[in-house]
Design an enzyme around this catalytic site. Structure first.
Site, mmCIF file in Angstrom:
data_model
loop_
_atom_site.group_PDB
_atom_site.id
_atom_site.type_symbol
_atom_site.label_atom_id
_atom_site.label_comp_id
_atom_site.label_asym_id
_atom_site.label_seq_id
_atom_site.Cartn_x
_atom_site.Cartn_y
_atom_site.Cartn_z
ATOM 1 N N LYS A 128 -32.166 60.739 -62.426
ATOM 2 C CA LYS A 128 -31.538 59.929 -63.466
ATOM 3 C C LYS A 128 -32.586 59.063 -64.176
ATOM 4 O O LYS A 128 -32.600 58.956 -65.406
ATOM 5 C CB LYS A 128 -30.481 59.023 -62.814
ATOM 6 C CG LYS A 128 -29.158 59.115 -63.510
ATOM 7 C CD LYS A 128 -28.117 58.418 -62.687
ATOM 8 C CE LYS A 128 -26.898 58.179 -63.548
ATOM 9 N NZ LYS A 128 -25.912 57.376 -62.864
ATOM 10 N N THR A 171 -16.426 46.594 -60.744
ATOM 11 C CA THR A 171 -15.062 46.112 -60.494
ATOM 12 C C THR A 171 -14.811 46.135 -58.995
ATOM 13 O O THR A 171 -14.889 47.194 -58.364
ATOM 14 C CB THR A 171 -14.048 47.000 -61.222
ATOM 15 O OG1 THR A 171 -14.326 46.890 -62.616
ATOM 16 C CG2 THR A 171 -12.621 46.563 -60.960
ATOM 17 N N LEU A 183 -15.158 46.473 -70.964
ATOM 18 C CA LEU A 183 -15.561 47.459 -71.981
ATOM 19 C C LEU A 183 -14.656 48.677 -71.941
ATOM 20 O O LEU A 183 -14.305 49.162 -70.875
ATOM 21 C CB LEU A 183 -17.002 47.915 -71.711
ATOM 22 C CG LEU A 183 -18.032 46.809 -71.503
ATOM 23 C CD1 LEU A 183 -19.371 47.412 -71.098
ATOM 24 C CD2 LEU A 183 -18.171 45.982 -72.764
ATOM 25 N N CYS A 221 -10.710 53.901 -65.054
ATOM 26 C CA CYS A 221 -10.395 52.507 -64.697
ATOM 27 C C CYS A 221 -8.941 52.282 -64.312
ATOM 28 O O CYS A 221 -8.662 51.886 -63.182
ATOM 29 C CB CYS A 221 -10.758 51.585 -65.852
ATOM 30 S SG CYS A 221 -12.521 51.428 -66.068
HETATM 31 C C1 UDX Z 1 -9.914 50.267 -69.904
HETATM 32 C C2 UDX Z 1 -9.796 48.808 -70.380
HETATM 33 O O1 UDX Z 1 -9.242 48.776 -71.713
HETATM 34 C C3 UDX Z 1 -11.130 48.104 -70.340
HETATM 35 O O2 UDX Z 1 -10.965 46.728 -70.680
HETATM 36 C C4 UDX Z 1 -11.699 48.224 -68.921
HETATM 37 O O3 UDX Z 1 -12.983 47.619 -68.865
HETATM 38 C C5 UDX Z 1 -11.788 49.683 -68.507
HETATM 39 O O4 UDX Z 1 -10.497 50.287 -68.611
HETATM 40 P P1 UDX Z 1 -10.708 52.586 -70.936
HETATM 41 O O5 UDX Z 1 -10.256 53.204 -69.658
HETATM 42 O O6 UDX Z 1 -12.020 52.959 -71.497
HETATM 43 O O7 UDX Z 1 -10.730 50.985 -70.820
HETATM 44 O O8 UDX Z 1 -9.619 52.976 -72.029
HETATM 45 P P2 UDX Z 1 -8.462 52.311 -72.878
HETATM 46 O O9 UDX Z 1 -8.772 52.467 -74.315
HETATM 47 O O10 UDX Z 1 -8.123 50.947 -72.440
HETATM 48 O O11 UDX Z 1 -7.258 53.301 -72.528
HETATM 49 C C6 UDX Z 1 -6.862 53.542 -71.180
HETATM 50 C C7 UDX Z 1 -5.804 54.593 -71.087
HETATM 51 O O12 UDX Z 1 -4.562 54.114 -71.567
HETATM 52 C C8 UDX Z 1 -6.082 55.862 -71.892
HETATM 53 O O13 UDX Z 1 -5.720 56.973 -71.097
HETATM 54 C C9 UDX Z 1 -5.160 55.757 -73.094
HETATM 55 O O14 UDX Z 1 -4.779 57.021 -73.584
HETATM 56 C C10 UDX Z 1 -3.982 55.015 -72.487
HETATM 57 N N1 UDX Z 1 -3.216 54.227 -73.465
HETATM 58 C C11 UDX Z 1 -3.767 53.143 -74.071
HETATM 59 C C12 UDX Z 1 -1.885 54.570 -73.738
HETATM 60 O O15 UDX Z 1 -1.351 55.545 -73.185
HETATM 61 N N2 UDX Z 1 -1.172 53.795 -74.593
HETATM 62 C C13 UDX Z 1 -1.685 52.707 -75.215
HETATM 63 O O16 UDX Z 1 -0.965 52.055 -75.989
HETATM 64 C C14 UDX Z 1 -3.034 52.377 -74.951
#
Ligand code: UDX
Length: 461
Positions: free
Chosen positions: A35, A124, A156, A275
């Site tokens: 890496k 986390t 993030l 996450c």
């Molecule tokens: C998330 C958190 O937003 C972020 O703060 C944390 O640090 C990491 O986890 P991420 O997993 O990158 O980030 O994606 P995010 O854009 O938050 O979406 C998460 C999931 O929720 C996705 O599968 C998305 O499709 C789903 N989602 C999101 C929905 O189904 N409906 C929504 O209204 C919003």
């Protein structure tokens, strides 16, 4: 400031790069020599828009370098971030063995030179991990070493991580002393000034200083709440299907209340990614271990798993027999703007289609290569139109923007039968029916083109 970041995974690499961009001097450490070699060659092992250019710029400016030695980083830097993985185990709890191993390694290499080092927990972790890290370092370090453990959770989102780093709503630090709070404030000063907002200074992120345990809890509590919001709106979508309501209207009406807000009210296939699934399960176990029953989170997980099953039933309702049918799948990543397929609904859907004996044609702008390793039998296509060729049905699984603007008439001409099953509600029902499609979506009644019998409401619940 001179900062070491241990772990060059997603969180570590983005954090280190953005801190370097903000003017600090970063050493990125990983115990995987391949890496480190890849990174030294200027290649970025993850997909994050803008990251590669930013790494190159900061390496060229002499603010960022890569090393295989935690020992060196512990000795040379005033602050050390721990950003190693905390994989979920089968029982939902997080595996903290990498955190422990790094804590021990830091312990043996911290110099007793009168300086006070700040160890920042960025991964986390369950509440009270900061305390564990502290004790582990105390046990292993030489006499006279001075250090403090700080919790600094990250919020993030994949795909917009750089934007989120420079323009956060808040920065949270959990500390035990004024000294640590002041050091963290110095680190984040360029971001707290709001200089990355447009226009610069027009907004300033909130700066919240708490105790270490509260900061750790903020991360899990926030992610679980967002997941709860998604499962809540998906539960309302189920009620819409039973009563003839339209979830898009209901979500809009709810979101216009400032106390609720419009975000994370998009109904569909539910959440995936690295996450939410892991954090919700971990938080529930943390609560259980502490003696609290966090039953709501059980519901959140069940509703989320149910969304995928509901979608499969919609496919059956639309196609009747799936065996031998050609199904086009648009979108494989767990969400748009990433190639990440961890816990992606697409994986469950492909596995089911495969088991049913469907011919699968798939397209995703970024995640195809990752899925190909798991599903080599799928026909991977160069465009949505190619995926749709001679298909009996088209499934929308990830809401990439390019899918919203497809030429629906052209799509219809390409397909054998005009059926769309949309797991993300990206299309306007009248537009799809006008193009000649039967259209099944989430939390809205199915619609059919003029001349075809309209259903009295979905039988899918
Ligand atoms: C998330 C958190 O937003 C972020 O703060 C944390 O640090 C990491 O986890 P991420 O997993 O990158 O980030 O994606 P995010 O854009 O938050 O979406 C998460 C999931 O929720 C996705 O599968 C998305 O499709 C789903 N989602 C999101 C929905 O189904 N409906 C929504 O209204 C919003």
């Amino acid at each position: 400031m001179r900062v070491g970041v241990i772990g060059t995974g997603y969180v570590g690499l983005v954090t280190a790069t953005c801190l370097a961009e903000a003017g600090h001097h970063l050493t990125c450490v990983d115990n995987d020599p391949r890496k480190i070699q890849t990174l030294r060659e200027g290649k970025i092992p993850i997909y994050e828009p803008g990251l590669e250019e930013m790494v190159a710029r900061n390496v060229a400016a002499g603010r960022m370098r890569f090393s295989g030695s935690t020992a060196e980083a512990a000795a040379e830097n005033e602050m050390l971030f721990i950003a190693v993985g905390t994989p979920g185990r089968d029982d939902g709890t997080a595996d903290l063995s990498f955190i422990e191993a790094v804590s021990r390694e830091i312990a043996t290499n911290l110099p007793a030179d009168g300086t006070r080092k700040i160890i920042v927990e960025k991964s986390t972790v369950p509440v009270s991990t900061g305390d564990r890290v502290k004790r582990s370092i105390q046990r292993g370090c030489r006499p006279g070493v001075q250090f403090e453990v700080v919790s600094n959770p990250e919020f993030l989102r994949e795909g917009s991580a750089i934007h989120d780093f420079f323009r956060p709503d808040r920065i949270v630090v959990g500390v035990e002393s004024e000294f640590a709070a002041a050091a963290m404030r110095r680190l984040y000063e360029p971001i707290l000034e709001g200089r990355y907002f447009d226009p610069p200074g027009s907004r300033r992120p909130a700066w919240l200083v708490t105790d270490v345990a509260s900061a750790e809890l903020i991360k899990h509590a926030s992610n679980s709440f967002l997941a709860l919001k998604i499962s809540y709106i998906n539960s309302i979508a189920a009620i819409c299907e039973l009563t003839g309501g339209n979830i898009e209207h209901v979500a809009e009406g709810m979101g216009l209340d400032n106390r609720i807000g419009p975000q994370f009210l998009r109904a569909g296939l539910g959440y995936g990614g690295s996450c939410f699934p892991k954090d919700v399960a971990a938080f529930r176990e943390i609560a259980r271990a502490a003696g609290a029953d966090f039953g709501i989170l059980k519901e959140v997980m069940e509703v989320n798993a149910g969304q995928r099953k509901k979608f499969l039933r919609k496919i059956e309702e639309a196609l009747w027999v799936v065996k031998g049918k050609t199904v086009a799948v648009l979108g494989l990543a767990f969400k748009p703007h990433t190639d990440d397929i961890r816990e992606a609904p697409a994986l469950d859907i492909l596995a089911w289609l495969d088991k049913q004996g469907a011919h699968i044609r798939a397209y995703d702008p970024a995640a195809q290569e990752n899925v190909r390793k798991l599903f080599p039998g799928v026909a991977y296509c160069a465009s949505p139109y190619q995926a749709a060729e001679q298909a009996d049905a088209l499934l929308v699984v990830t809401e990439w923007d390019e899918f919203r603007y497809l030429d629906l008439k052209r799509l219809r001409e390409t397909m054998k039968h005009g059926i769309i099953i949309d797991g993300r509600n990206i299309f306007d029902p009248p537009a799809v029916t006008e193009a000649g499609f039967e259209y099944f979506s989430m939390g809205r009644p199915p619609v059919r083109p003029a001349g075809m019998e309209q259903s009295s409401g979905s039988s899918v619940s």
